[in-house]
Design an enzyme around this catalytic site. Structure first.
Site, PDB file in Angstrom:
ATOM      1  N   TYR A  54     -22.714  13.124   3.946  1.00 46.51           N
ATOM      2  CA  TYR A  54     -21.982  12.384   2.920  1.00 46.51           C
ATOM      3  C   TYR A  54     -22.950  11.932   1.827  1.00 46.51           C
ATOM      4  O   TYR A  54     -23.884  11.167   2.086  1.00 46.51           O
ATOM      5  CB  TYR A  54     -21.275  11.160   3.495  1.00 46.51           C
ATOM      6  N   SER A 151     -16.122  16.847  15.984  1.00 45.42           N
ATOM      7  CA  SER A 151     -15.164  16.714  14.888  1.00 45.42           C
ATOM      8  C   SER A 151     -14.643  18.080  14.487  1.00 45.42           C
ATOM      9  O   SER A 151     -15.424  19.005  14.251  1.00 45.42           O
ATOM     10  CB  SER A 151     -15.819  16.040  13.676  1.00 45.42           C
ATOM     11  N   GLN A 178     -12.967  13.826  16.429  1.00 47.22           N
ATOM     12  CA  GLN A 178     -12.564  13.312  15.113  1.00 47.22           C
ATOM     13  C   GLN A 178     -11.859  14.426  14.335  1.00 47.22           C
ATOM     14  O   GLN A 178     -12.495  15.250  13.688  1.00 47.22           O
ATOM     15  CB  GLN A 178     -13.770  12.798  14.328  1.00 47.22           C
ATOM     16  N   PRO A 208      -5.676   9.602   7.581  1.00 45.50           N
ATOM     17  CA  PRO A 208      -4.331   9.173   7.975  1.00 45.50           C
ATOM     18  C   PRO A 208      -3.392   9.015   6.788  1.00 45.50           C
ATOM     19  O   PRO A 208      -2.172   9.061   6.949  1.00 45.50           O
ATOM     20  CB  PRO A 208      -4.574   7.832   8.673  1.00 45.50           C
ATOM     21  N   LEU A 209      -3.983   8.871   5.587  1.00 44.12           N
ATOM     22  CA  LEU A 209      -3.171   8.735   4.369  1.00 44.12           C
ATOM     23  C   LEU A 209      -3.058  10.049   3.602  1.00 44.12           C
ATOM     24  O   LEU A 209      -2.513  10.068   2.496  1.00 44.12           O
ATOM     25  CB  LEU A 209      -3.773   7.665   3.449  1.00 44.12           C
ATOM     26  N   ALA A 210      -3.557  11.134   4.172  1.00 42.80           N
ATOM     27  CA  ALA A 210      -3.511  12.447   3.507  1.00 42.80           C
ATOM     28  C   ALA A 210      -4.071  12.356   2.095  1.00 42.80           C
ATOM     29  O   ALA A 210      -3.414  12.683   1.111  1.00 42.80           O
ATOM     30  CB  ALA A 210      -2.091  13.008   3.496  1.00 42.80           C
ATOM     31  N   LYS A 217       1.630   6.429  -4.174  1.00 45.15           N
ATOM     32  CA  LYS A 217       1.222   6.089  -5.549  1.00 45.15           C
ATOM     33  C   LYS A 217       1.227   7.295  -6.484  1.00 45.15           C
ATOM     34  O   LYS A 217       1.236   7.133  -7.710  1.00 45.15           O
ATOM     35  CB  LYS A 217      -0.153   5.438  -5.549  1.00 45.15           C
ATOM     36  N   THR A 288     -11.788   2.502  -2.134  1.00 46.90           N
ATOM     37  CA  THR A 288     -12.568   2.322  -3.353  1.00 46.90           C
ATOM     38  C   THR A 288     -12.472   0.893  -3.856  1.00 46.90           C
ATOM     39  O   THR A 288     -13.173   0.521  -4.784  1.00 46.90           O
ATOM     40  CB  THR A 288     -12.072   3.275  -4.462  1.00 46.90           C
ATOM     41  N   ASN A 296      -4.781  -1.600   4.452  1.00 47.10           N
ATOM     42  CA  ASN A 296      -4.819  -0.645   5.574  1.00 47.10           C
ATOM     43  C   ASN A 296      -5.009  -1.351   6.909  1.00 47.10           C
ATOM     44  O   ASN A 296      -4.413  -0.971   7.925  1.00 47.10           O
ATOM     45  CB  ASN A 296      -5.938   0.369   5.378  1.00 47.10           C
TER      46      ASN A 296
END
Length: 342
Positions: A54, A151, A178, A208-210, A217, A288, A296
């Site tokens: 990352y 993962s 994962q 989980p929020l794709a 939104k 962010t 969440n």
């Protein structure tokens, strides 16, 4: 914040895990990143997930700095190894060389003597599986890693690793997986989840929020909201654009009354959905802004009744993907999910 055992291990982790893919070190300023981590701590989150790849190590550094001063024993820190971290041929994969070197580098960047969970970020077809498992086991024996995970591995790969670890008489075994998992992307359900439940492996799911689509939104036929990830710099927009098709966005809007009836925000409904699925130990969230973390985190401890789950399935219907052959692939393989506009 509720805590759950990670599979059948003795390690307890927070139901909500704070992760920093596409945020720390590339899409979010350090001060904001620190504020998001503090919001997670304030909400009772104790588990934090990152990876060596990352932002090419910067995400681990930012997370380590943000957690500095927090009692180490109160935290569960997870990171990963496999994906390319440099230009060299050995700067990737699951060879003994890369696993050991990458672990040492991660510990240095995170500012800790050990990680609670070390995960093989992907399966490596070019390295003998025994070599990888022995390297992981050696890190556990040295006290630098406490638990092992993988993962985006397929069920057959996980099964082979478990068998081989037994044959080799290794002290450590895989306790976590994962995978990418949400209301729309359920490809782990036919094979990975049943195997994991039999073997005591807990799922700590990401996206989980794709990519934020399930927050509602993003509206069909309209540009991405200012300040959203789809409107941000860095690599985030290229990932999110894969799930911004109007067909999908219209269907997501039909989830609003379901969330309202449950007394939840759209984000909370999506995260709670994953936490109500069999075999799931925790859901990884990214953020962010601190307020996103607080929102969440409100999904922890929420129970969705059978009627609510059925209503979700009825709305999403044929848009849901359950093909186990797509395990390990990004959410970009359904034409009706993709954005038709640039």
């Amino acid at each position: 914040m509720e805590h759950r055992a990670l599979g059948r291990s003795g390690l307890f982790i927070s139901e909500i895990i704070y992760g920093n893919w596409l945020t720390h070190g590339e899409g979010v300023e350090r001060d904001t990143a620190a504020a998001c981590v503090q919001a997670a701590l304030d909400a009772g989150v104790t588990t934090f997930d990152t990876a060596d790849v990352y932002a090419q190590g910067a995400a681990e550094e930012v997370l380590g700095q943000a957690l500095k001063g927090v009692r180490r024993e109160s935290l569960e820190i997870a990171t990963k190894v496999c994906l390319p971290t440099g230009p060299g041929r050995n700067d990737r994969g699951l060879s003994r060389k890369h696993v050991i070197e990458s672990c040492h580098s991660s510990l240095r960047r995170l500012g800790t003597d050990y990680v609670d969970l070390y995960q093989a970020h992907r399966f490596d077809d070019e390295t003998p599986l025994a070599e990888t498992l022995i390297a992981f086991d050696d890190l556990v024996r040295a006290g630098k890693v406490l638990y092992l995970g993988v993962s985006e591995w397929r069920a057959g790969q996980i099964a082979e690793a478990l068998r081989l670890a037994g044959d080799l008489g290794l002290r450590s075994r895989i306790v976590a997986n994962q995978p990418q998992y949400n209301m729309l992307w359920r490809v782990i359900e036919p094979e990975v989840v049943p195997l994991s439940e039999r073997e005591g492996i807990g799922q700590i799911v990401f996206q989980p929020l794709a990519q934020g689509v399930l927050t509602g939104k993003y509206l069909p036929g309209e540009p991405a909201p200012a300040g959203s990830r789809a409107d941000a710099g860095g690599r985030a927009p290229q990932f999110i654009s894969r799930v911004l098709g109007d067909t999908l966005l219209r269907r997501v809007q039909e989830l609003r009354p379901i969330a309202a009836d449950a007394g939840l925000t759209m984000a909370q409904l999506a995260v709670a959905w994953t936490l109500n699925r069999p075999g799931v130990s925790a859901a990884i969230i990214g953020a962010t802004r601190p307020e996103q973390v607080r929102d969440n985190a409100g999904a922890s401890g929420v129970t969705l009744d059978a009627e609510t789950l059925k209503r979700i399935d009825d709305v999403l219907g044929d848009l849901v993907d359950r093909d186990p052959a797509k395990t390990g692939k990004m959410m970009d393989v359904r034409p009706e999910w993709r954005a038709s506009r640039s």
